[in-house]
Motif scaffolding. Structure first.
Motif, PDB file in Angstrom:
ATOM      1  N   GLU A   1      31.886  46.731  36.761  1.00 47.46           N
ATOM      2  CA  GLU A   1      33.016  45.816  36.909  1.00 47.46           C
ATOM      3  C   GLU A   1      32.740  44.788  38.000  1.00 47.46           C
ATOM      4  O   GLU A   1      33.011  43.600  37.823  1.00 47.46           O
ATOM      5  CB  GLU A   1      34.289  46.593  37.233  1.00 47.46           C
ATOM      6  CG  GLU A   1      34.838  47.359  36.063  1.00 47.46           C
ATOM      7  CD  GLU A   1      36.045  48.206  36.436  1.00 47.46           C
ATOM      8  OE1 GLU A   1      36.465  48.178  37.608  1.00 47.46           O
ATOM      9  OE2 GLU A   1      36.569  48.884  35.540  1.00 47.46           O
TER      10      GLU A   1
ATOM     11  N   ILE B   1      32.567  40.747  37.525  1.00 46.35           N
ATOM     12  CA  ILE B   1      33.412  39.854  38.313  1.00 46.35           C
ATOM     13  C   ILE B   1      32.560  38.847  39.076  1.00 46.35           C
ATOM     14  O   ILE B   1      32.877  37.656  39.133  1.00 46.35           O
ATOM     15  CB  ILE B   1      34.312  40.668  39.275  1.00 46.35           C
ATOM     16  CG1 ILE B   1      35.358  41.432  38.462  1.00 46.35           C
ATOM     17  CG2 ILE B   1      34.970  39.783  40.306  1.00 46.35           C
ATOM     18  CD1 ILE B   1      36.132  42.450  39.260  1.00 46.35           C
TER      19      ILE B   1
ATOM     20  N   GLU C   1      32.755  34.853  38.644  1.00 47.83           N
ATOM     21  CA  GLU C   1      33.040  33.965  39.767  1.00 47.83           C
ATOM     22  C   GLU C   1      31.945  32.924  39.943  1.00 47.83           C
ATOM     23  O   GLU C   1      32.223  31.764  40.253  1.00 47.83           O
ATOM     24  CB  GLU C   1      33.223  34.773  41.052  1.00 47.83           C
ATOM     25  CG  GLU C   1      34.524  35.540  41.088  1.00 47.83           C
ATOM     26  CD  GLU C   1      34.660  36.413  42.311  1.00 47.83           C
ATOM     27  OE1 GLU C   1      33.653  36.644  43.027  1.00 47.83           O
ATOM     28  OE2 GLU C   1      35.783  36.885  42.555  1.00 47.83           O
TER      29      GLU C   1
END
Length: 91
Positions: A49, A53, A57
């Motif tokens: 995860e 992420i 980003e």
């Protein structure tokens, strides 16, 4: 007498509790989803995860930087047009 013995046997059979045999695999201490609750799995899942992420980003930052560059070029073009219009209006 024979009828009396068979009656006793039948009633004795009815009194015996029924035994439920459970396979050994169902009596283990693990419950469903125990793999998902283990520490190793949760660490691995969190790492995946976090990686997702981070990538997301980075993509967003790249898009924003590209937008900023585009806006800077637009601003430069507009300032050039503005300065040209000022020169033409002063003449």
């Amino acid at each position: 007498m024979l009828a009396r013995i068979s009656a006793v046997r039948i009633s004795a059979v009815r009194r015996i509790p029924q035994l439920v045999i459970v396979p050994a695999r169902f009596t283990s201490s693990q419950v469903e989803g125990s793999v998902a609750q283990s520490k190793g799995f949760s660490k691995k899942e969190k790492a995946h995860e976090d990686e997702y992420i981070h990538r997301h980003e980075v993509e967003l930052l790249q898009k924003l930087k590209a937008e900023i560059e585009k806006k800077k070029t637009e601003l430069d073009d507009l300032t050039k047009k503005h300065s040209e219009l000022e020169k033409n209006s002063k003449k």
